[in-house]
Scaffold this motif. Structure first.
Motif, PDB file in Angstrom:
ATOM      1  N   ARG A   1      -0.183  -6.178   5.683  1.00  0.00           N
ATOM      2  CA  ARG A   1      -0.564  -7.368   6.449  1.00  0.00           C
ATOM      3  C   ARG A   1      -0.372  -8.662   5.650  1.00  0.00           C
ATOM      4  O   ARG A   1      -1.228  -9.543   5.641  1.00  0.00           O
TER       5      ARG A   1
ATOM      6  N   ARG B   1       1.147 -11.957   5.770  1.00  0.00           N
ATOM      7  CA  ARG B   1       1.641 -12.812   6.843  1.00  0.00           C
ATOM      8  C   ARG B   1       2.410 -13.992   6.248  1.00  0.00           C
ATOM      9  O   ARG B   1       1.911 -14.694   5.363  1.00  0.00           O
TER      10      ARG B   1
ATOM     11  N   GLU C   1       7.732 -15.698  12.308  1.00  0.00           N
ATOM     12  CA  GLU C   1       6.457 -15.299  11.714  1.00  0.00           C
ATOM     13  C   GLU C   1       6.471 -13.787  11.562  1.00  0.00           C
ATOM     14  O   GLU C   1       6.659 -13.064  12.546  1.00  0.00           O
ATOM     15  N   TRP C   2       6.294 -13.331  10.337  1.00  0.00           N
ATOM     16  CA  TRP C   2       6.390 -11.909  10.026  1.00  0.00           C
ATOM     17  C   TRP C   2       5.101 -11.384   9.422  1.00  0.00           C
ATOM     18  O   TRP C   2       4.452 -12.061   8.605  1.00  0.00           O
ATOM     19  N   GLY C   3       4.736 -10.175   9.802  1.00  0.00           N
ATOM     20  CA  GLY C   3       3.663  -9.432   9.144  1.00  0.00           C
ATOM     21  C   GLY C   3       4.304  -8.321   8.332  1.00  0.00           C
ATOM     22  O   GLY C   3       4.904  -7.406   8.899  1.00  0.00           O
TER      23      GLY C   3
ATOM     24  N   LYS D   1       6.449 -11.692  15.126  1.00  0.00           N
ATOM     25  CA  LYS D   1       5.783 -12.256  16.290  1.00  0.00           C
ATOM     26  C   LYS D   1       6.811 -12.920  17.202  1.00  0.00           C
ATOM     27  O   LYS D   1       7.758 -13.543  16.724  1.00  0.00           O
TER      28      LYS D   1
END
Length: 250
Positions: A18, A20, A36-38, A110
Motif C-alpha cells: 500500500r 501510494r 495514482e498507483w497503489g 486508480k
C-alpha cells in the motif's frame, strides 16, 4: 527464496504494501497527465540468517522499498504505463541488490479520467472513473519475467432479457426458475503475456431481488411488476472461468 534450515525447506519473502504514489507529467502544450498507483513489493532473498542468527545483512528495509517507489517515479520524466513502472521497479530490486533473488511488484491504478468541458478535454481537470487497472510482475535474478494485467471493480448491469432455468433441482432447491430478471455483476479480469497467453474472469452476482410488500389492509401495497428491486450482494453467487493456450499455465 528457498534454502536448507535444519533439514527443512524454507521459503520467505518480505516487502512493503500500500505504497501510494501519484505522478503528474506536464506537456509542452499545457496539458497535464496523471496517474495514482497503489504499489506492493515483495522481495525474495537469501537471508536465513535473519531468522536464525539475528543477522539482517541480507535484508532490504521495507522503508527503503517505499522510498525507492518515489525515487523511481521521480526519475520517470516521460509518461509510462503501470506495467512499465512495475517492470522498472522489479528489475531495479533484482539487479541493484545482490541478495535479492526475485521481486514481485503488484500495482493497482486508480481510474482517474480527464474531464470534458463543453465537449473539450480539460487541460488539467480529472474525475474518478469506475474500474481499476491492475498489474503484477515477477522478475527473477536470471532476468526471467512474468507479467499479468487486468481490471477490477467493473460493475455492469442489464435490466431485462436475462433468465436462469433448467438447473439441477433436489430436496434443497428453493430457487424458482425465471425467464425474466435483472442481471448485474462486478467483473474482475486478468490476462497474462506474452501476447495473451491466458485470460481469467471472476464475475460474482450482484442480486436485484423483486420487492413484494403485502399488508392486511393492502395486499398489493408494493406488487412487483419488473420495476422495484432490493439490491444486495450478500450472499452472492460466484462465477469464475479461465481460458489459456495449451502451451500456457495459469
Amino acid at each position: 527464496m528457498a534454502g536448507d534450515l535444519e533439514g527443512f525447506n524454507f521459503e520467505q519473502r518480505h516487502g512493503k504494501d500500500r505504497v501510494r504514489v501519484a505522478r503528474v507529467w506536464r506537456a509542452a502544450d499545457g496539458r497535464h497527465f496523471m496517474v495514482e498507483w497503489g504499489v506492493s513489493i515483495s522481495l525474495f532473498s537469501d537471508c536465513v540468517g535473519a531468522y536464525t542468527r539475528d543477522d539482517n545483512s541480507g535484508i532490504v528495509a521495507t522503508d527503503t522499498m517505499k522510498n525507492t517507489v518515489y525515487a523511481k517515479a521521480k526519475e520517470c520524466s516521460e509518461q509510462l504505463s503501470v506495467e512499465q513502472f512495475a517492470i522498472l521497479l522489479a528489475k531495479h530490486f533484482t539487479s541493484f541488490y545482490k541478495e535479492v533473488t526475485a521481486a514481485v511488484v503488484v500495482i493497482v491504478e486508480k481510474p482517474w479520467e480527464r474531464v470534458y468541458v463543453d465537449g473539450q478535454p480539460h487541460e488539467h481537470g480529472f474525475k474518478l472513473g469506475s474500474e481499476k487497472h491492475t498489474t503484477e510482475v515477477t522478475v527473477k535474478k536470471s532476468g526471467a519475467l512474468k507479467l499479468t494485467s487486468g481490471i477490477a471493480g467493473l460493475s455492469v448491469l442489464k435490466t431485462t432479457m436475462s433468465g436462469f432455468e433448467g438447473f439441477i433441482r433436489d430436496e434443497y432447491t428453493a430457487l424458482p426458475e425465471t425467464r425474466e430478471r435483472m442481471l448485474a455483476t462486478e467483473v474482475t479480469a486478468t490476462w497474462r503475456f506474452p501476447d495473451i497467453s491466458a485470460v481469467q474472469l471472476k464475475m460474482p452476482n450482484i442480486h436485484f431481488l423483486p420487492v413484494n410488500i403485502p399488508t392486511k389492509d393492502n395486499p398489493s401495497m408494493v406488487k412487483f411488476n419488473d420495476d422495484v428491486y432490493l439490491p444486495t450482494d450478500e450472499p452472492h453467487g460466484s462465477i469464475q472461468a479461465s481460458l489459456s493456450r495449451f502451451w500456457s499455465r495459469m
